[in-house]
Scaffold this motif. Sequence first.
Motif, short mmCIF file in Angstrom:
data_model
loop_
_atom_site.label_atom_id
_atom_site.label_comp_id
_atom_site.label_asym_id
_atom_site.label_seq_id
_atom_site.Cartn_x
_atom_site.Cartn_y
_atom_site.Cartn_z
N ARG A 24 0.72 -1.23 -0.15
CA ARG A 24 0.02 0.00 -0.05
C ARG A 24 0.96 1.22 -0.01
N GLY B 72 -7.50 10.54 -0.37
CA GLY B 72 -6.19 10.61 -0.40
C GLY B 72 -5.70 11.76 -0.57
N PRO C 18 -2.81 7.30 0.14
CA PRO C 18 -3.95 6.84 0.11
C PRO C 18 -4.60 7.32 1.70
#
Length: 512
Positions: A45, A392, A401
Motif C-alpha cells: 500500500r 487521499g 491513500p
Amino acid sequence: MAAPTVPGTSPLAALEQLPRATVAIGVLGALVIAYLVRVALRWFRLSHVPGPFWAAFSSAWMVKESLKGRQPLAIKQVTDKYGSLARIGPNELVTDDPEVLRRMMAVRSAYTRGPWYDAMRFEPGKTNLFAMRDEAAHTKLRNKMAAGYSGKENESMEGTIDFQISQLVSLIESKYLSSSDSYRPMDFAQKAQYFTLDVISHLAFGHAFGYLVEDGDVYDYIKITNSYIPIMMIVANIPSLANVLHSRPLRGLLPKESDKLGFGAFIGVAKKVVADRFGPSAKSQPDMLGSFIRHGLNQEEASGEALLQVIAGSDTSASTIRAVMLHLLANPVAYRKLQQEIDTFISSGEISSPIKDSEARQMPYLQAVIKEGLRILPPAGGTFFKEVPPGGDTIDGKFIPAGTQIGSSPLGIHHSKKIFGPDSELYRPERWLQADPEHLAQMTNTVDLVFHYGKYQCLGKTVALMEFNKIFVELLRRFDFALANPEHPAHIANAGIWIIEDFWVRITRRGG
C-alpha cells in the motif's frame, strides 16, 4: 491425486477421518498464509514511499527508537537519508516539509488527528483538548478556552509570572549563591520545572502548588511524570495499546485521583479545585479556570483541561528554558552578548524591573536567543500523526491513500540546512539578526511550528513566550552562571518532550 473418500460421506466427515496433526498443520498453514498476505498488502500500500526496510512491516522500529530516547533524531536521520517524505511504519509516514505540515493543520484542512492521540488521554475513558479527535467537538471546546489562554480575561497573567520569577530569584539568593568561600551548586533543570509548574498552577487555579517555596517535588509529580510520559510515547507508537489500557479491565493500572502522590494526586487536586468552583457559593475568578467556566465548560471538561494545562504547560516550557540556558553556557560569546544587551537596555531606561513583556519584545538579541532555543531543541518532539482524509492526497509527487498516518520530523524541520543554513546544527542566535527580511520571515514561520499551526495551534503560546521573555533577563541581570560539569553538562533524552536532568550550575551574584 485427491484422497479417496467413503461413498456417501460429507467433506466434513471425510475431514474428521484425517489425523488431527494433519488438520492442525493445515489450519496453521492457512493462518500463516493469510497473515503473510495481510502483511504483503500492508507493505504494498505504501511501498512507493522509501524508508527503513523493516519499519514497513511493524511498529517495532518506532518503539525501539522511542525506548532509546532518540526517536526525533532517528526520524531526522530517516528523512535525511530517504527524502522529505519517508516511511517509518506499516501505515506511518513522516515529513520534514513545513509547507506540508501547515497544509495538514490549516483551519479548513480535511486532515484529522490520528490514533496516535489516543495515548494522550490522562484519565480512563476521558479525553481532553489535546487528545480529542472529534473535529467538531475539538473546535467547540477550543473556542471556549481561547480567551483564558490569551490573557484577555486573566489580567494578572504577567504579574503572576513576575511573582514566580521573584520566587525563583529568592530561592537562588537564599540557598544557591556561591562565592570564593562557599560552593552551592544548583540543578537548573529541576528549578526550571519548579518555576513553570508554579506559573501554570497559579494561572490555572489561582494559587501555585508551591514547588519554589518548598524547593521540592510536590506530590512527586516530576518523578512520576518522568516515568509516565515515556510510557505514553511508547504506547502512542502502538495506538491499540492505549485503547486496551483504557478498557474497563485495565483502567485500575492507570493513575487515579485517590493516589496520594504523583500523577494521580494531581488528578485529585485538579478535581477538588474545579469542584469548589462549581459549588453553590462559588464566585467567578479572574484566572484561566474562571474564564473556562464563564465560557461554558462543564465540571468534567474543566477538570480535564486543568490537568492538561499543568502537564502540557510545564514540561514543554521547562524544556525550552533549560535548552536556552544550556546552550548559552556552552556558548560564552552568546551569553555575554545577551548580558550586554540587558545591561544596555537597563542603563538607557528601556526596560523596567521586572521587565515587561512588551519591553522584552523590543530586545533583538534576546528574541534571537529564544527563537534559537526553540529551534535547536523543539520542545515537543513527538510525531503528532494526522490522518489522510477520504480521497487521499498527493505529497512530494506521491499519491498517499486515505487513512495513512503522516507525522512530523521535528529535528528535520528545525535543523533544516535549506532553511537555517549550513550550520543549522549549531546554536547561533546571530542567524536571526543577519538574515534578509524574506529569509527571516521563512525562518520565523518555521520556528512558529513548534507551537503547531491553524486549528491545532497551542493555546499556551502566549504564556510560554511571556515566560521566556522575562526569565532570562531577570536571571542574567542579577547573576552569573557557569557549568558545574562542563565535560558532561546535563543528561538529555527524548520521550516526546526533552527530558533534561542533572544540569548543575554554579551561580554567583554579578559584581560580587
